[in-house]
Design a protein around this motif. Structure first.
Motif, PDB file in Angstrom:
ATOM      1  N   HIS A   1       0.850  -1.195   0.000  1.00 34.86           N
ATOM      2  CA  HIS A   1       0.000   0.000   0.000  1.00 34.86           C
ATOM      3  C   HIS A   1       0.885   1.244   0.000  1.00 34.86           C
ATOM      4  N   GLY A   2       1.890   1.262   0.886  1.00 35.38           N
ATOM      5  CA  GLY A   2       2.899   2.302   0.871  1.00 35.38           C
ATOM      6  C   GLY A   2       2.680   3.463   1.830  1.00 35.38           C
ATOM      7  N   ASP A   3       1.430   3.687   2.261  1.00 38.34           N
ATOM      8  CA  ASP A   3       1.125   4.839   3.132  1.00 38.34           C
ATOM      9  C   ASP A   3       0.011   4.451   4.096  1.00 38.34           C
ATOM     10  N   LEU A   4       0.192   3.315   4.767  1.00 38.66           N
ATOM     11  CA  LEU A   4      -0.909   2.688   5.491  1.00 38.66           C
ATOM     12  C   LEU A   4      -0.961   3.114   6.950  1.00 38.66           C
ATOM     13  N   TRP A   5      -1.391   4.352   7.187  1.00 40.44           N
ATOM     14  CA  TRP A   5      -1.746   4.764   8.540  1.00 40.44           C
ATOM     15  C   TRP A   5      -3.271   4.709   8.647  1.00 40.44           C
ATOM     16  N   ALA A   6      -3.798   4.980   9.844  1.00 38.64           N
ATOM     17  CA  ALA A   6      -5.225   4.768  10.090  1.00 38.64           C
ATOM     18  C   ALA A   6      -6.115   5.583   9.162  1.00 38.64           C
ATOM     19  N   GLY A   7      -5.641   6.745   8.697  1.00 39.54           N
ATOM     20  CA  GLY A   7      -6.456   7.567   7.809  1.00 39.54           C
ATOM     21  C   GLY A   7      -6.579   7.019   6.413  1.00 39.54           C
ATOM     22  N   ASN A   8      -5.754   6.030   6.055  1.00 40.13           N
ATOM     23  CA  ASN A   8      -5.781   5.468   4.711  1.00 40.13           C
ATOM     24  C   ASN A   8      -6.313   4.038   4.677  1.00 40.13           C
ATOM     25  N   ALA A   9      -7.064   3.680   5.719  1.00 41.39           N
ATOM     26  CA  ALA A   9      -7.807   2.424   5.750  1.00 41.39           C
ATOM     27  C   ALA A   9      -9.176   2.738   6.332  1.00 41.39           C
TER      28      ALA A   9
END
Length: 363
Positions: free
Chosen positions: A257-265
């Motif tokens: 995914h590359g940028d998987l913090w809580a805001g991007n799930a």
């Protein structure tokens, strides 16, 4: 177990998302009735992002196009930022090709009259149900991430004389980390040149690029830069090889995914074939990617930034065998890239984290 068989990425990377010269034309392509003006659309601003301007559009019911929601999610930016939205289309297409759940790009374009670039996406309705279903949703999100990571990762056609950036599904002689194009991590450019050695890729195109940028902008001093350079030189001792193997028993990388913090799930409400929402079931969605090919632990490490995910997510992901012993000791190394990026984007609030990690592993 998730399906780890080879997926045909050849057509899905070259996304079939249509491109338009105006937002009105793009919206009309998704509506049964002709809309004369953007003023005729119900616009609801959506907060939460710091890169694009987001809105929820209502364009009316569609009896003929059942796969199109009555509501459409809109992202807009300047014309100069059009490559950011275009990279998102490619990333979503790549994630979708693995079988992992994500949102659908519906239309993309540059509206010169409005001086805006735009991306229209399918809507994910946030789940707000019972705690039990929320737990099941987090477990499902772990399944989506494992599906992404266990799929056969896209690779460059290194055995083609024209060096085409199409995809080759044959067994490669070696596995590469990287991606077909440079893209973006947040609003920062992200370098992705294909590299046959994972440790070299992470050293040069992740830590090297961001640390040099931070030094040039006087965000870190020379001592911290040198500490990070020492980390770069010993990554082979600090980070493991890939946990998966190919048909020839070579270690192989994963699509990330590359940028998987809580805001991007997201945990979203399930829908049936007629796009009717099931408010009793939560499903995981991977959104806003910065895709590339590399070690799956990098995604898992980033989930622990900014509050982290739930224990149910980590327990479920652990069952897929993609986390190796000692992972907790490596989290800071993977996340040094993201702390450096946040330092470059947002300033000194992230300096102490960068210095702590640099001193710990490179002091």
């Amino acid at each position: 177990m998730v399906n780890s068989t080879s997926t045909n990425f050849y057509d899905t990377y070259d996304s079939t998302t249509p491109c338009f010269d105006s937002l009105l034309e793009a919206v009309n392509s998704l509506s049964d009735s002709s809309i004369d003006s953007l003023d005729d659309i119900d616009w609801q601003p959506v907060s939460g992002g710091d890169i694009n301007e987001a809105s929820l559009l209502t364009i009316g019911n569609s009896e003929r196009k059942k796969h199109i929601s009555q509501q459409i999610f809109l992202k807009q930016n300047t014309i100069e930022k059009a490559p950011v939205l275009e990279a998102e289309v490619a990333g979503l297409a790549a994630i979708y090709a693995t079988g992992a759940r994500t949102c659908q790009p519906l239309a993309f374009g540059v509206d010169n009259e409005r001086a805006r670039s735009f991306l229209l996406l399918s809507v994910i309705h946030s789940y707000k149900g019972s705690a039990t279903s929320m737990t099941e949703g987090w477990q499902n999100l772990a399944l989506q991430l494992a599906t992404l990571h266990q799929a056969i990762a896209p690779q460059p056609k290194t055995n083609q004389s024209d060096n085409s950036d199409k995809l080759d599904n044959n067994q490669p002689s070696k596995w590469y980390a990287g991606w077909f194009d440079d893209n973006f991590i947040g609003s920062s450019p992200q370098r992705n040149s294909w590299t046959a050695d994972w440790h070299e890729f992470f050293a040069s195109q992740r830590l090297g690029v961001q640390s040099q940028m931070a030094f040039d902008r006087q965000r870190i001093d020379r001592q911290t830069l040198q500490q990070i350079e020492r980390i770069q030189h010993k990554l082979e001792q600090l980070l493991p090889n890939y946990p998966l193997t190919d048909d020839a028993e070579q270690p192989r990388p994963s699509l990330l995914h590359g940028d998987l913090w809580a805001g991007n799930a997201m945990l979203g409400q399930a829908t049936d074939n007629n796009n009717n929402r099931n408010s009793t079931k939560a499903l995981g969605y991977l959104i806003d990617p910065a895709v590339y090919v590399g070690h799956p632990e990098t995604d898992l490490a980033m989930t622990q930034m900014f509050g982290g995910f739930t224990l149910a997510f980590y327990d479920a992901y652990l069952e897929y065998g993609l986390m190796e012993n000692g992972f907790s000791d490596r989290v800071d190394i993977y996340n040094l890239y993201h702390y450096l990026n946040h330092l470059n984007l947002f300033g000194s609030g992230y300096l102490s984290a960068v210095q702590r990690i640099a001193q710990r592993f490179g002091g």
